[in-house]
Enzyme design. Sequence first.
Site, PDB file in Angstrom:
ATOM      1  N   HIS A 118      38.515 -20.873 -17.353  1.00 46.37           N
ATOM      2  CA  HIS A 118      39.913 -21.035 -17.763  1.00 46.37           C
ATOM      3  C   HIS A 118      40.473 -22.424 -18.096  1.00 46.37           C
ATOM      4  O   HIS A 118      41.346 -22.543 -18.561  1.00 46.37           O
ATOM      5  CB  HIS A 118      40.796 -20.183 -17.035  1.00 46.37           C
ATOM      6  CG  HIS A 118      41.079 -20.690 -15.497  1.00 46.37           C
ATOM      7  ND1 HIS A 118      40.745 -20.266 -14.348  1.00 46.37           N
ATOM      8  CD2 HIS A 118      42.194 -21.619 -15.382  1.00 46.37           C
ATOM      9  CE1 HIS A 118      41.287 -20.916 -13.566  1.00 46.37           C
ATOM     10  NE2 HIS A 118      42.228 -21.734 -13.935  1.00 46.37           N
ATOM     11  N   ASP A 254      34.383 -17.119 -13.533  1.00 43.38           N
ATOM     12  CA  ASP A 254      35.063 -18.019 -14.063  1.00 43.38           C
ATOM     13  C   ASP A 254      34.335 -19.417 -14.025  1.00 43.38           C
ATOM     14  O   ASP A 254      34.814 -20.347 -13.361  1.00 43.38           O
ATOM     15  CB  ASP A 254      36.520 -18.112 -13.433  1.00 43.38           C
ATOM     16  CG  ASP A 254      37.516 -18.744 -13.975  1.00 43.38           C
ATOM     17  OD1 ASP A 254      37.384 -19.247 -15.153  1.00 43.38           O
ATOM     18  OD2 ASP A 254      38.648 -18.657 -13.629  1.00 43.38           O
ATOM     19  N   GLY A 682      45.928 -26.047  -9.731  1.00 39.85           N
ATOM     20  CA  GLY A 682      45.247 -27.366  -9.727  1.00 39.85           C
ATOM     21  C   GLY A 682      43.931 -27.258  -9.066  1.00 39.85           C
ATOM     22  O   GLY A 682      43.080 -28.250  -9.240  1.00 39.85           O
ATOM     23  N   SER A 684      42.129 -25.075  -9.224  1.00 43.35           N
ATOM     24  CA  SER A 684      40.955 -24.159 -10.054  1.00 43.35           C
ATOM     25  C   SER A 684      40.084 -25.363 -10.467  1.00 43.35           C
ATOM     26  O   SER A 684      40.239 -26.429 -10.949  1.00 43.35           O
ATOM     27  CB  SER A 684      41.603 -23.976 -11.317  1.00 43.35           C
ATOM     28  OG  SER A 684      42.004 -22.478 -11.151  1.00 43.35           O
ATOM     29  N   PHE A 700      38.682 -20.650  -8.116  1.00 37.96           N
ATOM     30  CA  PHE A 700      39.512 -20.278  -9.251  1.00 37.96           C
ATOM     31  C   PHE A 700      40.549 -19.617  -9.139  1.00 37.96           C
ATOM     32  O   PHE A 700      41.515 -19.413 -10.063  1.00 37.96           O
ATOM     33  CB  PHE A 700      38.670 -19.590 -10.260  1.00 37.96           C
ATOM     34  CG  PHE A 700      38.086 -18.323 -10.208  1.00 37.96           C
ATOM     35  CD1 PHE A 700      37.064 -18.100  -9.234  1.00 37.96           C
ATOM     36  CD2 PHE A 700      38.789 -17.033 -10.624  1.00 37.96           C
ATOM     37  CE1 PHE A 700      36.642 -16.744  -9.081  1.00 37.96           C
ATOM     38  CE2 PHE A 700      38.691 -15.860 -10.464  1.00 37.96           C
ATOM     39  CZ  PHE A 700      37.252 -15.324  -9.582  1.00 37.96           C
TER      40      PHE A 700
HETATM   41  N1  ASP Z   1      44.503 -20.362 -10.624  1.00 43.91           N
HETATM   42  C1  ASP Z   1      44.673 -21.550 -10.288  1.00 43.91           C
HETATM   43  C2  ASP Z   1      44.442 -22.828 -11.099  1.00 43.91           C
HETATM   44  O1  ASP Z   1      44.355 -22.533 -12.181  1.00 43.91           O
HETATM   45  C3  ASP Z   1      44.437 -21.711  -8.753  1.00 43.91           C
HETATM   46  C4  ASP Z   1      45.512 -20.988  -7.830  1.00 43.91           C
HETATM   47  O2  ASP Z   1      46.665 -21.148  -8.011  1.00 43.91           O
HETATM   48  O3  ASP Z   1      45.013 -20.688  -6.726  1.00 43.91           O
HETATM   49  O4  ASP Z   1      44.429 -23.880 -10.610  1.00 43.91           O
END
Ligand code: ASP
Length: 754
Positions: A118, A254, A682, A684, A700
Site C-alpha cells: 500500500h 502487503d 506511518g 507501515s 502494515f
Molecule cells: N496502516 C498504517 C500505515 O499505513 C499503520 C497503522 O496505522 O497501524 O502506516
Amino acid sequence: MAAAGARAARDSLRDMTGQTALGSRGLLSLLLPLFLAGPAPAAGPGAAPPGGGEIVGGKWTPEQLLEHDPAWLAGLGLEIPASELWDGKGGLLEAVVQVGGCSSGFVSPDGLLLTNHHCAFGILQQHSSPERDLIRDGFLAAERSQELPGKGTRAEIPHRFEDVTAQIEGSVPAGADDLERYEAIDRAQKDLVAACEAPADRRCRVAAYDDGVRYTLIEALEYPDVRLVYAPPRAVGEYGGEVDNWMWPRHTGDFALLRVYAAGGEPAPHGPDNTPYRPRRHLRIAPGGVAEGSFVMVVGYPGSTSRRLVAAEMDERFRLFFPRRAELYRAWMDLLEARSGADEAAAITLASRLKGLANREKSSRGQVAGIERGDLVAKKRRAEAEVLAWARDRPEHRAAVAAYDGLTALAEEALATWDRDFLVHQIDSGPLPLAQAIDLVRWAREGEKPDRERRPEFQERNRSRARDRLERDQTRLDLPAEELLLLDLLARFERLEGEQRVAALEPLLAAAGGERERRVAELLAASRVPLLEERLAMLDESAAELAARGDPLLALATALVEEVVEPLELREKRREGAESRLRPRWRTAVAAHAGRPVAPDANGTLRVSLARVAGYSPRDGVWMTPVTRLAGVVEKHTGEEPFAAPEAVLAGAAGAAASRWADPALGDVPVCFLATGDTTGGSSGSPVLDGRGDLVGVNFDRVWENVANDFGYNPEIARNVAADVRYLLWLLDGARPAGSEALLRELGVDAATR
Ligand code: ASP
C-alpha cells in the site's frame, strides 16, 4: 495507509491546527499508558508471555534504547547489545528509512528497500492503464533496467542529529504573546533548517519531543530516484481489501520492494546513469521466522499520536472530529465508487483516493468505537484529576494546574466555528481542482513574503514537491467525480448557520438543484486548473498574474483563502503558540507524577517498539491466535473481490507444506502475524526484527480494537499486524516469475537451493 508526497508533508504541518488529524498538535507529549484500558482483560495463550519479562508500550527513541536496563532487554529476548542497534551515532537502525510517508528497511547492499504494497500503490497507479493494469497484475522487474520510477517518491536517509533545544527556547522574547511566541519558534526552526539545508540535497527538520521539552535537528540526505522492483498483484497485496482492513485474522501479502538510485552515492534526479545506492547498513532476512511468544522489535517512523491531549481535547475528537470525518468520507466514497463502477478508466484514476478515504473512514470509526468501549475520556478525566490534586500540593508543579485549565479553555474556544473549520480542512481530501486552486493561490500570496515569513509548506524548499504533486495529481483527477464531490461539499457549507456562513460561496449556493449542478459543471469546465501544463505554469505566477487570468475557479479559491483559510490559519498559529506555552508545564507534571520512564508521542522520527508475537481477545469468549497461514488464504477465497486469490497462489497453496518457507510447526507457509507492538499511521513498512536484529516481517496495520491506541497503550489489545517475510519469499520463489531468482539471491536467499 500512509499519506504520501508533498501534500502529506503540508498536511502534517496543517495538522498542527488540531483539525485534520489526531497527531496534529505537533510538538507535544508523553505516554499515558496508565490512563487507558480496553475490554476486560482476558487470559489466554500469549496473554502473559512465558518468562520473557514484561513488555511495556512505548515508541522508544534510539537513545532511550540505551537507557533501558540491558538485563531487562535481554530478559525480553534481545540477543545483541542495544548498542549494536544504535550507539548514539549509528548502528543497525540506520538501515531503516522513510520512503513516501511510510517506513521501510534496506534489505540488500544494492539499495533494495522492503516496504508495504500500500506504500507503493501510488507508483503502481502512475504506471497503470486499462491496457496494462499493474494495480491488478502486480509487477516484477525482469532486470534492473525495467524498474519503474516513482514520481515524487523520495527516500530520506538521516545521518546527523543535534539537540537544538537551547536555540529554540532562547528564541522566544520575554513577554511574547502567543502569536509572537509561535512566530519566534517558527522562525528559529526555519533558520536552523535553512542552515542545515545549505549543502545540496539535504532535507532537514526540527523535531519536537515531549511538548517541546526537547528539540532535535535532523539532517537527512534525500534521494529522489526511487524505483519499483516488485509488487504482488492487488489480490495478494490487498487481499481482503477494506473488509479485512484494520482486522484480524489477516491474509494480506502487503509487500513491495523498491530500489534507491544515486549518482556516485549522492542523491540525483531520476536518470539512466544512476546506479543503486549502497546503504551503510542493511538488514539480514531471517528465513527461520517467528512463532507465538517470540520477541520482536518494530522499527520505523510512526507519524503522530495523541496521548498528550487533555480530556476536553479528546472529547472533541470523540464526539465531533472522528464521527464527522467518518460520515463525510463515507459519503465521498459512495460518490467515487459509483463513478468507478461506471467507468473502467475512472476506476484506475480514483483508486488511490478511494483507498485513502476508505482507510481513514474505517479508522475514524475504530477510534470512536475504541474510545467508547474503553470509556477513555472518563478514564482520562479521572487520571487527570489525580495529577491535578497532586500538583496543587507541590509548588514546583502548581503552574501545571493553570496550564491544564488553559488547554481545556482552548479546546472549548475552538468549538465556536468548529463546523466551518472542519469543512475548510477537508477540502484537501475532496474536490481536487478546488484543493489545487487554493494551493496555487496560496503559493502566489505566500510567495510575495520573504521566504522566512511564509508558512513552512510554501517555502521555496517545498516548491519542487508542490510541482511533483500537481503533476502526479493528473493521474488522480476525474472531472465527473470532482463535480460530484464539489456539489456535496457545497451542500455541507449550505447547512452552516450565522457567523459560520461563507460569503464566497453564496453565489453558488444561491442556485439549487439542476441549476447548481449546471453552474458547478460550468465552473470546472471553464477553469484551466485541471489542465496539467496550465496548472504547472500557475505555480510560478504571482497573485496578480493569477487574477489576470480571469479563471473562475482561481477567483473562488482567492475569495475562500481571504475569507476563511488565512483567518483560520492565524487563529491556529495563536493556538499553537498557546499550546507550546501550556502543554509542557502540564506534561512535565504528568510525567513527574507517573515517576517512571515514558516514551514521547510519535512525531515522525525513528522509534523502536519492543514487542512479542501474541494473540488477543477482542471480546468475551473469543481468543485470536497470532499466526495465519496460506490455508487461510484459500479458506477465505470466494472468487469475488476482495477475496479472489490469484490462481498461482491457490495452486501453490496445495503443496505449500513441502515448501522450504513452510513453518514445520504450522505445516504451512505463514502469511501474517500479530505482535504487541506500539504502532500508528506511518509505521507501515516498518521492518519487524527478531532478537538478533534480523528481519522476520513487515508491519502494515493494527487490529480494530487497537485503533484508539493513538490515545494510549493497552497491553490487552495493543496488536500490530505484520506480513511474515516467509510469505514474500514463497511468493517470489514459488511463482518463479522472471527476475525472482536474482531478487532472491540479492535478498541473501538462493532459489537454487530449494
Ligand atoms: N496502516 C498504517 C500505515 O499505513 C499503520 C497503522 O496505522 O497501524 O502506516
